[in-house]
Design an enzyme around this catalytic site. Structure first.
Site, PDB file in Angstrom:
ATOM      1  N   THR A 125      -1.008  -6.187  -2.339  1.00 29.83           N
ATOM      2  CA  THR A 125      -0.366  -6.456  -1.057  1.00 29.83           C
ATOM      3  C   THR A 125       0.603  -7.626  -1.181  1.00 29.83           C
ATOM      4  O   THR A 125       0.415  -8.504  -2.040  1.00 29.83           O
ATOM      5  CB  THR A 125      -1.433  -6.792   0.022  1.00 29.83           C
ATOM      6  N   ASP A 126       1.608  -7.654  -0.293  1.00 30.06           N
ATOM      7  CA  ASP A 126       2.524  -8.809  -0.282  1.00 30.06           C
ATOM      8  C   ASP A 126       1.820 -10.074   0.199  1.00 30.06           C
ATOM      9  O   ASP A 126       2.353 -11.172   0.045  1.00 30.06           O
ATOM     10  CB  ASP A 126       3.771  -8.505   0.566  1.00 30.06           C
ATOM     11  N   TYR A 150      -9.078 -12.425   2.570  1.00 29.18           N
ATOM     12  CA  TYR A 150      -8.593 -11.093   2.175  1.00 29.18           C
ATOM     13  C   TYR A 150      -7.515 -11.226   1.106  1.00 29.18           C
ATOM     14  O   TYR A 150      -7.604 -10.618   0.024  1.00 29.18           O
ATOM     15  CB  TYR A 150      -8.032 -10.337   3.395  1.00 29.18           C
ATOM     16  N   LYS A 189      -6.532  -2.311  13.527  1.00 25.73           N
ATOM     17  CA  LYS A 189      -5.282  -2.888  13.046  1.00 25.73           C
ATOM     18  C   LYS A 189      -4.253  -2.997  14.185  1.00 25.73           C
ATOM     19  O   LYS A 189      -4.387  -2.349  15.209  1.00 25.73           O
ATOM     20  CB  LYS A 189      -4.721  -2.047  11.895  1.00 25.73           C
TER      21      LYS A 189
HETATM   22  N1  NAD Z   1      -2.597  -1.279   5.563  1.00 23.09           N
HETATM   23  C1  NAD Z   1      -1.646  -2.074   5.086  1.00 23.09           C
HETATM   24  O1  NAD Z   1      -0.747  -2.466   5.824  1.00 23.09           O
HETATM   25  C2  NAD Z   1      -1.646  -2.463   3.627  1.00 23.09           C
HETATM   26  C3  NAD Z   1      -0.541  -3.141   3.121  1.00 23.09           C
HETATM   27  C4  NAD Z   1      -0.517  -3.473   1.770  1.00 23.09           C
HETATM   28  C5  NAD Z   1      -1.580  -3.133   0.960  1.00 23.09           C
HETATM   29  N2  NAD Z   1      -2.668  -2.499   1.481  1.00 23.09           N
HETATM   30  C6  NAD Z   1      -3.745  -2.140   0.562  1.00 23.09           C
HETATM   31  O2  NAD Z   1      -3.801  -0.726   0.555  1.00 23.09           O
HETATM   32  C7  NAD Z   1      -5.144  -0.277   0.315  1.00 23.09           C
HETATM   33  C8  NAD Z   1      -5.570   0.693   1.401  1.00 23.09           C
HETATM   34  O3  NAD Z   1      -5.464   0.045   2.656  1.00 23.09           O
HETATM   35  P1  NAD Z   1      -5.792   0.806   4.012  1.00 23.09           P
HETATM   36  O4  NAD Z   1      -5.033   0.150   5.076  1.00 23.09           O
HETATM   37  O5  NAD Z   1      -5.658   2.254   3.797  1.00 23.09           O
HETATM   38  O6  NAD Z   1      -7.320   0.428   4.164  1.00 23.09           O
HETATM   39  P2  NAD Z   1      -8.523   1.204   4.899  1.00 23.09           P
HETATM   40  O7  NAD Z   1      -9.462   0.117   5.296  1.00 23.09           O
HETATM   41  O8  NAD Z   1      -7.989   2.145   5.923  1.00 23.09           O
HETATM   42  O9  NAD Z   1      -9.182   2.098   3.748  1.00 23.09           O
HETATM   43  C9  NAD Z   1      -9.962   1.560   2.739  1.00 23.09           C
HETATM   44  C10 NAD Z   1     -10.817   2.670   2.163  1.00 23.09           C
HETATM   45  O10 NAD Z   1     -11.584   2.111   1.074  1.00 23.09           O
HETATM   46  C11 NAD Z   1     -12.927   2.543   1.198  1.00 23.09           C
HETATM   47  N3  NAD Z   1     -13.793   1.524   0.596  1.00 23.09           N
HETATM   48  C12 NAD Z   1     -14.029   0.270   1.055  1.00 23.09           C
HETATM   49  N4  NAD Z   1     -14.899  -0.364   0.237  1.00 23.09           N
HETATM   50  C13 NAD Z   1     -15.185   0.503  -0.757  1.00 23.09           C
HETATM   51  C14 NAD Z   1     -16.016   0.441  -1.913  1.00 23.09           C
HETATM   52  N5  NAD Z   1     -16.720  -0.670  -2.193  1.00 23.09           N
HETATM   53  N6  NAD Z   1     -16.089   1.511  -2.729  1.00 23.09           N
HETATM   54  C15 NAD Z   1     -15.371   2.638  -2.457  1.00 23.09           C
HETATM   55  N7  NAD Z   1     -14.594   2.761  -1.373  1.00 23.09           N
HETATM   56  C16 NAD Z   1     -14.496   1.710  -0.534  1.00 23.09           C
HETATM   57  C17 NAD Z   1     -13.159   2.698   2.684  1.00 23.09           C
HETATM   58  O11 NAD Z   1     -14.260   3.570   2.959  1.00 23.09           O
HETATM   59  C18 NAD Z   1     -11.825   3.261   3.142  1.00 23.09           C
HETATM   60  O12 NAD Z   1     -11.825   4.678   3.056  1.00 23.09           O
HETATM   61  C19 NAD Z   1      -5.992  -1.534   0.251  1.00 23.09           C
HETATM   62  O13 NAD Z   1      -6.179  -1.864  -1.110  1.00 23.09           O
HETATM   63  C20 NAD Z   1      -5.151  -2.588   0.940  1.00 23.09           C
HETATM   64  O14 NAD Z   1      -5.443  -3.875   0.443  1.00 23.09           O
HETATM   65  C21 NAD Z   1      -2.718  -2.153   2.788  1.00 23.09           C
END
Ligand code: NAD
Length: 325
Positions: A125-126, A150, A189
């Site tokens: 992430t940024d 986080y 969110k």
């Molecule tokens: N949403 C954003 O704006 C954003 C921006 C940049 C980066 N990210 C990164 O993108 C990725 C996905 O983000 P998101 O928004 O889809 O998150 P989310 O919370 O919607 O999804 C996370 C998923 O990971 C699973 N999970 C959590 N802990 C786990 C574990 N211990 N073992 C296996 N599965 C597990 C959850 O069940 C869920 O399905 C993350 O790594 C996040 O840091 C998100």
């Protein structure tokens, strides 16, 4: 018939992960296995479109558990590691969970990739860069100064990826994405919170004075960027994903009211998040050089998102129910 490419997507039942699975399975020569613990944030409902497809498999398991991870990595041609605890506010309440899943979990996936010599793309992430000055743009070489538990846990994972690339020659690429939005994002969110409140005529809770700025990129563009880096990225290299629309949180809440047809007076201020980063902001020339460009204008993405939440109240109710159990 040519060999199919086998891709393991961790966190594929979550928001970004499930959109990536949609994209990958849209290609005929790909098989996808999802490994997901189905925490409060993940649901198989996000993958319903692929149930019954012989090219799709779901495995429930924890990324911090080597016994769950290793056999799946061993049979994969590429791993996209997107599983994470992802909500800053929860990391302030319970940082330990974030260290276990985000740091230890990433080390377990990296170790399995090292042993199997499987290439991996890590979804960072940024936020690892920390907050930025107005108009500033972090390049991928900027130092990491994470400020929330986080962001610190993602920085730890991101640094481990770099260390595995240097120390063991693990073929790992990293994407550091801006804020993304779209259908199936957890209702905790910001954008789903504002959209659902506006649809229901409830107050839209804006932190502090709503001055913090975020850059919003539609999820379809975000997952296309992951796929481009997966296919064309240089191992050992990080790629920022930018190209979204930057606006202050207050402007965002007002824009959503306008779109929904709700009165702007619904926007209310709530106590600020501790250590709330003012803004991020990344330069994404390196990703552009791989041929990626955002395709969905912010207004169009937001309109699609509002329409989706309006039509999927059952999904919202179900995922909130999961969060309580
Ligand atoms: N949403 C954003 O704006 C954003 C921006 C940049 C980066 N990210 C990164 O993108 C990725 C996905 O983000 P998101 O928004 O889809 O998150 P989310 O919370 O919607 O999804 C996370 C998923 O990971 C699973 N999970 C959590 N802990 C786990 C574990 N211990 N073992 C296996 N599965 C597990 C959850 O069940 C869920 O399905 C993350 O790594 C996040 O840091 C998100």
């Amino acid at each position: 018939m040519g060999e199919r490419r086998r891709i393991l997507v961790t966190g594929g039942a979550g928001f970004i992960g499930s959109h990536l699975v949609d994209l990958l399975l849209g290609r005929p020569d790909v098989e996808v296995t999802v490994l997901d613990a189905l925490t409060y944030a993940g649901t198989r409902r996000n993958l319903l479109a692929h149930e019954g497809d012989p090219r799709f498999r779901f495995v429930r398991g924890d990324v911090a558990d080597p016994a769950a991870v290793e056999p799946l990595v061993a049979e994969a041609d590429h791993v996209v590691h997107a599983a994470a605890e992802s909500f800053v506010d929860r990391s302030i309440e319970d940082p330990r969970r974030f260290v276990v899943t985000n740091v230890l979990g990433t080390q377990v996936v990296l170790e399995a990739c090292r042993r199997a010599r499987a290439p991996m793309t890590f979804v960072s992430t940024d936020e690892v860069y920390g907050e930025n000055a107005p108009e500033g743009r972090f390049t991928e070489d900027a130092p990491m100064r994470p400020r929330s538990p986080y962001a610190a846990s993602k920085a730890g994972a991101d640094l481990l990826c770099g260390a595995y690339a240097v120390t063991y020659g693990t073929l790992v690429t990293i994407v550091r994405g801006t804020n993304t939005f779209g259908p199936r994002q957890h209702p905790e969110k910001a954008i789903p919170t504002f959209v659902l409140a506006a649809l229901d005529g409830r107050p839209l809770p804006v932190y502090g004075r709503g001055e913090q700025r975020r850059e919003w990129l539609y999820v379809g563009d975000f997952v296309r960027a992951i796929a481009v880096v997966m296919e064309r990225g240089e191992p050992g290299t990080a790629y920022n994903i930018g190209g979204g629309r930057e606006l202050a949180n207050l402007e965002l809440a007002r824009e959503i009211c306008r779109l929904v047809g709700a009165p702007e007076e619904l926007v209310t201020f709530v106590p600020d998040r501790p250590g709330h980063d003012f803004r991020y902001g990344v330069a994404w020339d390196r990703l552009a050089a791989l041929g990626w460009r955002p395709e969905v204008p912010f207004e169009e993405g937001l309109a699609r998102t509002v329409a989706w939440y309006r039509d999927h109240r059952d999904w919202v109710a179900e995922i909130l129910e999961g969060a309580r159990t």
